[in-house]
Design an enzyme around this catalytic site. Structure first.
Site, PDB file in Angstrom:
ATOM      1  N   GLU A 146       0.735  -1.181   0.161  1.00 11.96           N
ATOM      2  CA  GLU A 146      -0.005  -0.053   0.072  1.00 11.96           C
ATOM      3  C   GLU A 146       0.810   1.182  -0.038  1.00 11.96           C
ATOM      4  O   GLU A 146       1.423   1.626   0.809  1.00 11.96           O
ATOM      5  CB  GLU A 146      -0.970  -0.162   1.059  1.00 11.96           C
ATOM      6  CG  GLU A 146      -1.673   1.314   1.106  1.00 11.96           C
ATOM      7  CD  GLU A 146      -2.607   1.256   2.465  1.00 11.96           C
ATOM      8  OE1 GLU A 146      -3.503   2.304   2.592  1.00 11.96           O
ATOM      9  OE2 GLU A 146      -2.289   0.400   3.243  1.00 11.96           O
ATOM     10  N   GLU A 240     -12.565   3.120   4.465  1.00 16.16           N
ATOM     11  CA  GLU A 240     -11.605   3.311   5.425  1.00 16.16           C
ATOM     12  C   GLU A 240     -11.671   4.945   5.709  1.00 16.16           C
ATOM     13  O   GLU A 240     -10.934   5.723   5.575  1.00 16.16           O
ATOM     14  CB  GLU A 240     -10.104   3.145   5.193  1.00 16.16           C
ATOM     15  CG  GLU A 240      -9.279   3.067   6.275  1.00 16.16           C
ATOM     16  CD  GLU A 240      -7.830   3.038   5.986  1.00 16.16           C
ATOM     17  OE1 GLU A 240      -7.023   2.305   6.739  1.00 16.16           O
ATOM     18  OE2 GLU A 240      -7.473   3.668   4.846  1.00 16.16           O
TER      19      GLU A 240
END
Length: 282
Positions: A146, A240
Site C-alpha cells: 500500500e 476507510e
C-alpha cells in the site's frame, strides 16, 4: 467489485470483544470486513473464522510496521522481528480463511529519514517481505503493498514505486493495494495510477480527501471508476474513514468529518454503490 469496511470505523484494536462487528457488517449488506493485525496477541483466529462462517461474511487483513518491526531498520534484530511478524500476519490471514493481507508492510509507519532513501532501504524492504510473500504463496494468500503519503513513509508513495518494490521482491503472491486518501496527495492522476496497478490490484481503500464521506470532496471518483471498469476490477474495496471517536488517534482525525459513523457509512456506501452501477462494477 466487492465492497467492505475497515474495522477501524468502530474500534481501535481488534479483540474478541469486537467480534460483533462481523455481524454488524454482514447486516449492512457489505461483502467483507477488513480486520487489523496490529496486535496479534488479541487476534483469535478460531473465533473470527467461526463468526465469519456463521454470517457468510468474508474478511481481509491489513497492518503497518512499527519501530520494533521495521524491516528497513539498521538493527538486524529489528529486521528479523519484522520478517517474523509479517509471516505471522500471513498465517493469521490464512487461519481465518482470508486471501488478502496488505498495508504499510515495507518500512516503519510513520517513518522519516534525514535524507532520501537509498538502494539499501529498497533492498532491505524487498528482503524483509520476500519470505512472507513466499509463505503467502504456499498458503493461498495475496500480499498487497500500500503506497501512502510522504508524511507517513519515505519509501513507497506511489503506485509506480509499489511496482518497483514488487519487481525487487519477485514473488508471484505480491500485489498492490491503493488508497484514494494517499493518492490524492501523491499521484498525478487517480485514473492513471489505477490503470498502472492493473491486474495486480487486489485492494482499494475508498476514502475522501479529508477521510470524510466519499463523494463530498475532491477525489476524482469518475476517473477512478473509469479505470476500475477498464481493468474489470473484481477485487475488494473498503471504506476507510474514521469518524467515531476511538482511543486510536494514529488515524489523525482531529475534527468531526461527518455527523456520525452511521451517516458516513450510509451515505458513503450509497455513493459508491451508485458509482459501481454507473460503471458496470456492481
Amino acid at each position: 467489485m466487492k465492497l467492505g469496511i475497515h474495522a477501524y470505523a468502530w474500534c481501535s484494536q481488534w479483540t474478541n470483544d469486537t467480534l460483533d462487528l462481523i455481524d454488524r457488517v454482514a447486516d449492512l449488506g457489505l461483502d467483507f470486513i477488513e480486520i487489523p493485525l496490529m496486535c496479534l496477541d488479541t487476534f483469535d483466529a478460531a473465533a473470527i473464522k467461526a463468526r465469519l462462517e456463521a454470517t457468510g461474511l468474508a474478511a481481509v487483513t491489513s497492518t503497518v510496521l512499527l519501530a520494533d518491526t521495521d524491516i528497513t531498520s539498521d538493527d538486524p534484530a529489528v529486521r528479523a522481528a519484522g520478517q517474523a511478524y509479517l509471516q505471522d500476519c500471513v498465517r493469521a490471514t490464512a487461519a481465518i480463511g482470508g486471501t488478502s493481507f496488505s498495508g504499510v508492510i515495507y518500512s516503519r509507519h510513520p517513518g522519516i529519514l534525514a535524507q532520501r532513501p537509498t538502494a539499501m532501504h529498497w533492498s532491505r524492504a524487498a528482503d524483509g517481505l520476500r519470505p512472507a510473500a513466499r509463505l503467502a504463496g504456499e498458503l493461498g494468500v495475496l500480499v498487497g503493498i500500500e503506497p501512502v503519503n510522504r508524511y507517513e513513509t519515505y519509501l513507497v508513495n506511489t503506485c509506480a514505486q509499489a511496482r518497483q518494490l514488487m519487481a525487487l521482491i519477485d514473488e508471484p503472491a505480491m500485489r498492490i493495494h491503493l488508497d484514494t486518501y494517499h493518492m490524492n496527495i501523491e499521484e498525478k492522476s487517480f485514473h492513471d495510477a489505477t490503470l498502472l496497478a492493473g491486474d495486480d490490484l487486489i485492494h482499494y481503500h475508498i476514502c475522501e480527501n479529508d477521510r470524510g464521506i466519499p463523494g463530498t470532496g475532491q477525489v476524482d471518483w469518475d476517473g477512478i471508476f473509469r479505470a476500475l471498469a477498464a481493468i474489470n476490477y473484481q477485487g475488494n474495496a473498503a471504506l476507510e474513514s474514521f469518524v467515531d471517536n476511538t482511543d486510536n488517534m494514529n488515524t489523525w482525525v482531529w475534527r468531526q468529518l461527518a455527523p456520525d459513523g452511521d451517516t458516513l457509512l450510509r451515505e458513503g456506501v450509497a455513493f459508491i454503490r451508485a458509482k459501481q452501477k454507473e460503471y458496470g462494477l456492481s
